[in-house]
Design a protein around this motif. Sequence first.
Motif, PDB file in Angstrom:
ATOM      1  N   ASN A 259       4.983 -14.200  -6.775  1.00 50.63           N
ATOM      2  CA  ASN A 259       5.334 -12.946  -6.114  1.00 50.63           C
ATOM      3  C   ASN A 259       4.141 -12.018  -5.958  1.00 50.63           C
ATOM      4  O   ASN A 259       4.046 -11.275  -4.971  1.00 50.63           O
ATOM      5  N   THR A 260       3.246 -12.032  -6.931  1.00 47.56           N
ATOM      6  CA  THR A 260       2.041 -11.213  -6.828  1.00 47.56           C
ATOM      7  C   THR A 260       1.224 -11.630  -5.606  1.00 47.56           C
ATOM      8  O   THR A 260       0.764 -10.792  -4.820  1.00 47.56           O
ATOM      9  N   ASN A 261       1.053 -12.920  -5.449  1.00 48.25           N
ATOM     10  CA  ASN A 261       0.298 -13.428  -4.301  1.00 48.25           C
ATOM     11  C   ASN A 261       1.026 -13.142  -2.986  1.00 48.25           C
ATOM     12  O   ASN A 261       0.408 -12.743  -1.987  1.00 48.25           O
ATOM     13  N   ALA A 262       2.354 -13.333  -2.975  1.00 45.04           N
ATOM     14  CA  ALA A 262       3.137 -13.111  -1.756  1.00 45.04           C
ATOM     15  C   ALA A 262       3.071 -11.657  -1.309  1.00 45.04           C
ATOM     16  O   ALA A 262       2.942 -11.363  -0.110  1.00 45.04           O
ATOM     17  N   ALA A 263       3.159 -10.738  -2.242  1.00 46.47           N
ATOM     18  CA  ALA A 263       3.121  -9.317  -1.900  1.00 46.47           C
ATOM     19  C   ALA A 263       1.763  -8.917  -1.346  1.00 46.47           C
ATOM     20  O   ALA A 263       1.677  -8.121  -0.398  1.00 46.47           O
ATOM     21  N   ALA A 264       0.701  -9.441  -1.927  1.00 43.18           N
ATOM     22  CA  ALA A 264      -0.637  -9.140  -1.420  1.00 43.18           C
ATOM     23  C   ALA A 264      -0.792  -9.631   0.012  1.00 43.18           C
ATOM     24  O   ALA A 264      -1.340  -8.932   0.874  1.00 43.18           O
ATOM     25  N   ALA A 265      -0.305 -10.837   0.276  1.00 42.90           N
ATOM     26  CA  ALA A 265      -0.374 -11.388   1.625  1.00 42.90           C
ATOM     27  C   ALA A 265       0.434 -10.531   2.597  1.00 42.90           C
ATOM     28  O   ALA A 265      -0.028 -10.217   3.709  1.00 42.90           O
ATOM     29  N   GLY A 266       1.628 -10.145   2.187  1.00 39.16           N
ATOM     30  CA  GLY A 266       2.452  -9.291   3.030  1.00 39.16           C
ATOM     31  C   GLY A 266       1.790  -7.956   3.317  1.00 39.16           C
ATOM     32  O   GLY A 266       1.827  -7.452   4.449  1.00 39.16           O
ATOM     33  N   GLY A 267       1.171  -7.367   2.292  1.00 37.47           N
ATOM     34  CA  GLY A 267       0.488  -6.090   2.472  1.00 37.47           C
ATOM     35  C   GLY A 267      -0.667  -6.182   3.449  1.00 37.47           C
ATOM     36  O   GLY A 267      -0.867  -5.293   4.287  1.00 37.47           O
ATOM     37  N   ALA A 268      -1.432  -7.252   3.355  1.00 42.68           N
ATOM     38  CA  ALA A 268      -2.557  -7.449   4.276  1.00 42.68           C
ATOM     39  C   ALA A 268      -2.069  -7.572   5.715  1.00 42.68           C
ATOM     40  O   ALA A 268      -2.627  -6.962   6.637  1.00 42.68           O
ATOM     41  N   LEU A 273      -1.494  -5.424  11.181  1.00 44.13           N
ATOM     42  CA  LEU A 273      -0.708  -5.257  12.402  1.00 44.13           C
ATOM     43  C   LEU A 273      -0.585  -3.785  12.800  1.00 44.13           C
ATOM     44  O   LEU A 273      -0.713  -3.431  13.985  1.00 44.13           O
ATOM     45  N   LEU A 274      -0.342  -2.914  11.811  1.00 39.83           N
ATOM     46  CA  LEU A 274      -0.220  -1.491  12.135  1.00 39.83           C
ATOM     47  C   LEU A 274      -1.552  -0.923  12.624  1.00 39.83           C
ATOM     48  O   LEU A 274      -1.593  -0.119  13.571  1.00 39.83           O
ATOM     49  N   ALA A 275      -2.651  -1.323  11.980  1.00 39.89           N
ATOM     50  CA  ALA A 275      -3.966  -0.862  12.420  1.00 39.89           C
ATOM     51  C   ALA A 275      -4.241  -1.297  13.862  1.00 39.89           C
ATOM     52  O   ALA A 275      -4.821  -0.552  14.657  1.00 39.89           O
ATOM     53  N   ARG A 276      -3.829  -2.515  14.204  1.00 41.04           N
ATOM     54  CA  ARG A 276      -4.004  -3.004  15.583  1.00 41.04           C
ATOM     55  C   ARG A 276      -3.204  -2.153  16.561  1.00 41.04           C
ATOM     56  O   ARG A 276      -3.688  -1.824  17.661  1.00 41.04           O
ATOM     57  N   LEU A 277      -2.002  -1.750  16.176  1.00 43.73           N
ATOM     58  CA  LEU A 277      -1.178  -0.919  17.044  1.00 43.73           C
ATOM     59  C   LEU A 277      -1.755   0.484  17.213  1.00 43.73           C
ATOM     60  O   LEU A 277      -1.722   1.067  18.298  1.00 43.73           O
ATOM     61  N   ILE A 278      -2.303   1.037  16.117  1.00 42.70           N
ATOM     62  CA  ILE A 278      -2.799   2.416  16.149  1.00 42.70           C
ATOM     63  C   ILE A 278      -4.193   2.495  16.767  1.00 42.70           C
ATOM     64  O   ILE A 278      -4.462   3.342  17.625  1.00 42.70           O
ATOM     65  N   PHE A 279      -5.104   1.614  16.323  1.00 44.90           N
ATOM     66  CA  PHE A 279      -6.500   1.706  16.732  1.00 44.90           C
ATOM     67  C   PHE A 279      -6.882   0.747  17.862  1.00 44.90           C
ATOM     68  O   PHE A 279      -7.944   0.887  18.459  1.00 44.90           O
ATOM     69  N   GLY A 280      -6.022  -0.233  18.103  1.00 49.89           N
ATOM     70  CA  GLY A 280      -6.352  -1.228  19.115  1.00 49.89           C
ATOM     71  C   GLY A 280      -7.360  -2.255  18.642  1.00 49.89           C
ATOM     72  O   GLY A 280      -7.834  -3.077  19.422  1.00 49.89           O
ATOM     73  N   LYS A 281      -7.704  -2.222  17.362  1.00 51.07           N
ATOM     74  CA  LYS A 281      -8.685  -3.140  16.777  1.00 51.07           C
ATOM     75  C   LYS A 281      -8.186  -3.638  15.427  1.00 51.07           C
ATOM     76  O   LYS A 281      -7.284  -3.051  14.819  1.00 51.07           O
ATOM     77  N   ALA A 282      -8.780  -4.716  14.964  1.00 46.63           N
ATOM     78  CA  ALA A 282      -8.484  -5.219  13.615  1.00 46.63           C
ATOM     79  C   ALA A 282      -9.390  -4.491  12.627  1.00 46.63           C
ATOM     80  O   ALA A 282     -10.575  -4.801  12.516  1.00 46.63           O
ATOM     81  N   ASP A 283      -8.850  -3.507  11.940  1.00 46.57           N
ATOM     82  CA  ASP A 283      -9.632  -2.664  11.023  1.00 46.57           C
ATOM     83  C   ASP A 283      -9.731  -3.344   9.662  1.00 46.57           C
ATOM     84  O   ASP A 283      -8.733  -3.465   8.944  1.00 46.57           O
ATOM     85  N   LEU A 284     -10.937  -3.767   9.290  1.00 43.84           N
ATOM     86  CA  LEU A 284     -11.130  -4.487   8.024  1.00 43.84           C
ATOM     87  C   LEU A 284     -10.764  -3.629   6.822  1.00 43.84           C
ATOM     88  O   LEU A 284     -10.110  -4.105   5.888  1.00 43.84           O
ATOM     89  N   THR A 285     -11.165  -2.364   6.820  1.00 44.00           N
ATOM     90  CA  THR A 285     -10.899  -1.528   5.642  1.00 44.00           C
ATOM     91  C   THR A 285      -9.403  -1.334   5.426  1.00 44.00           C
ATOM     92  O   THR A 285      -8.926  -1.290   4.293  1.00 44.00           O
ATOM     93  N   MET A 286      -8.644  -1.224   6.515  1.00 40.44           N
ATOM     94  CA  MET A 286      -7.194  -1.115   6.384  1.00 40.44           C
ATOM     95  C   MET A 286      -6.594  -2.434   5.902  1.00 40.44           C
ATOM     96  O   MET A 286      -5.647  -2.442   5.100  1.00 40.44           O
ATOM     97  N   LEU A 287      -7.136  -3.543   6.367  1.00 40.83           N
ATOM     98  CA  LEU A 287      -6.691  -4.854   5.896  1.00 40.83           C
ATOM     99  C   LEU A 287      -6.884  -4.982   4.394  1.00 40.83           C
ATOM    100  O   LEU A 287      -5.984  -5.430   3.667  1.00 40.83           O
ATOM    101  N   LEU A 288      -8.056  -4.585   3.909  1.00 40.58           N
ATOM    102  CA  LEU A 288      -8.352  -4.670   2.480  1.00 40.58           C
ATOM    103  C   LEU A 288      -7.416  -3.775   1.680  1.00 40.58           C
ATOM    104  O   LEU A 288      -6.854  -4.193   0.654  1.00 40.58           O
ATOM    105  N   ASN A 289      -7.239  -2.548   2.145  1.00 41.09           N
ATOM    106  CA  ASN A 289      -6.346  -1.640   1.426  1.00 41.09           C
ATOM    107  C   ASN A 289      -4.896  -2.090   1.516  1.00 41.09           C
ATOM    108  O   ASN A 289      -4.095  -1.837   0.615  1.00 41.09           O
ATOM    109  N   GLY A 290      -4.524  -2.782   2.605  1.00 35.52           N
ATOM    110  CA  GLY A 290      -3.172  -3.309   2.722  1.00 35.52           C
ATOM    111  C   GLY A 290      -2.887  -4.369   1.674  1.00 35.52           C
ATOM    112  O   GLY A 290      -1.808  -4.390   1.069  1.00 35.52           O
ATOM    113  N   ALA A 291      -3.843  -5.274   1.452  1.00 36.81           N
ATOM    114  CA  ALA A 291      -3.675  -6.293   0.415  1.00 36.81           C
ATOM    115  C   ALA A 291      -3.517  -5.645  -0.957  1.00 36.81           C
ATOM    116  O   ALA A 291      -2.646  -6.031  -1.749  1.00 36.81           O
ATOM    117  N   LEU A 292      -4.349  -4.639  -1.236  1.00 28.79           N
ATOM    118  CA  LEU A 292      -4.262  -3.948  -2.524  1.00 28.79           C
ATOM    119  C   LEU A 292      -2.946  -3.187  -2.648  1.00 28.79           C
ATOM    120  O   LEU A 292      -2.354  -3.110  -3.735  1.00 28.79           O
TER     121      LEU A 292
END
Length: 420
Positions: A259-268, A273-292
């Motif tokens: 579950n720990t691994n699954a939640a991290a994957a889901g968060g990333a 996806l939300l960063a892509r919708l808002i910024f139009g780009k794949a934001d790495l920093t948001m991806l990293l914070n999403g996993a955390l």
Amino acid sequence: MQNQIFELQYALDTFYFLMCGALVMWMAAGFTMLEAGLVRSKNTVEILTKNIALFATACTMYMICGYAIMYGGEWFLSGIAGGDALVADALAASNENGFGGDSVYSAASDFFFQVVFVATCMSIVSGAVAERMKLWSFLLFAVVMTGLIYPLEGSWTWGGNDVFGLYNLGDLGFSDFAGSGIVHMAGAAAALAGVLLLGARKGKYGPKGEIRAIPGANLPLAALGTLILWMGWFGFNGGSVLKLGDIASANSVAMVFLNTNAAAAGGAIGALLLARLIFGKADLTMLLNGALAGLVAITAEPSTPSALQATLFGLIAGVIVVLSILALDKLKIDDPVGAISVHGVVGLFGLLLVPITNPAATFLGQIAGAATIFVWVFVASLIVWALIKLIIGLRISEEDEYEGADIAECGMEAYPEFVI
């Protein structure tokens, strides 16, 4: 034969505790690399110094008084210094419980596992106040945070004590398996108090309130730090099962890892996806914070959800953290690494998820526990930060901030070959 089985279980559970503690200690490297990657190059040495020094400070203060405050016992771990007596007491407790209770491991291993949690809590503060706080002011706060503020809050939750003798959170139905609130939200509350007194970095916000991005200097390091944290989290959550040496515990550990691994994957995925919708780009920093964020959210209860539920919880946490980072920026709360959002906002979210899959917890109990943790840590931290500001100051000078904290605080640079 039965005694041999007991001894084997004791040895296995102790070894498991120690290995999980070592994994959590490795999270210190993750925080260090993440923060070093998200600050500007002129502040790299100072952030590295802070993270290693805070770990040493946390270990020492928890040994001197923190562990005794949180769980009872003698200061300076005089019991552990006694060695043979401690082992005898631990074995006696384990035999009394028929190795079916919690006391199935060395008390020294319990201290080691607990102390790395304290350091994790303090590491959260480091990133939020980065690039403008005096090193020695930060370390002075770390002494109080790891020696008193966190242990007292921990005594009301994992320690089972009443909150200032008024009420017991366990009786209200509060549950926090591995510390979404007790560790992560507590660190964020302390960070928020410091940031409010410290103020934003120079140039972060324009004269008309416009938000200016200040990119980190080394995103490969930030990505490495995130993956190290992801790995270390298996010890953080898995070790909180507290034992391994029976079938039920082994199954629980396996589910917690999954579950720990699954939640991290889901968060990333959610953050990406939300960063892509808002910024139009794949934001790495948001991806990293999403996993955390996914990891923080599942920490409150990683043993009872299904893998699909854990993934969905993480997905929602990833969305929340992106929105929270943007909202705090609009409020002019400058957090260079997003720690308050990842560990504070999502830590609260994680606590509120617990009753969905764990019927022993109640929403009232979770809210009461979250409020108790936040109010105590925030108010106590605000007082300590204010006293430090009054006595020696919190912030480096404007000139030192422009030149970088590395030279001002540490007298060296992380990348001298690139400096003209």
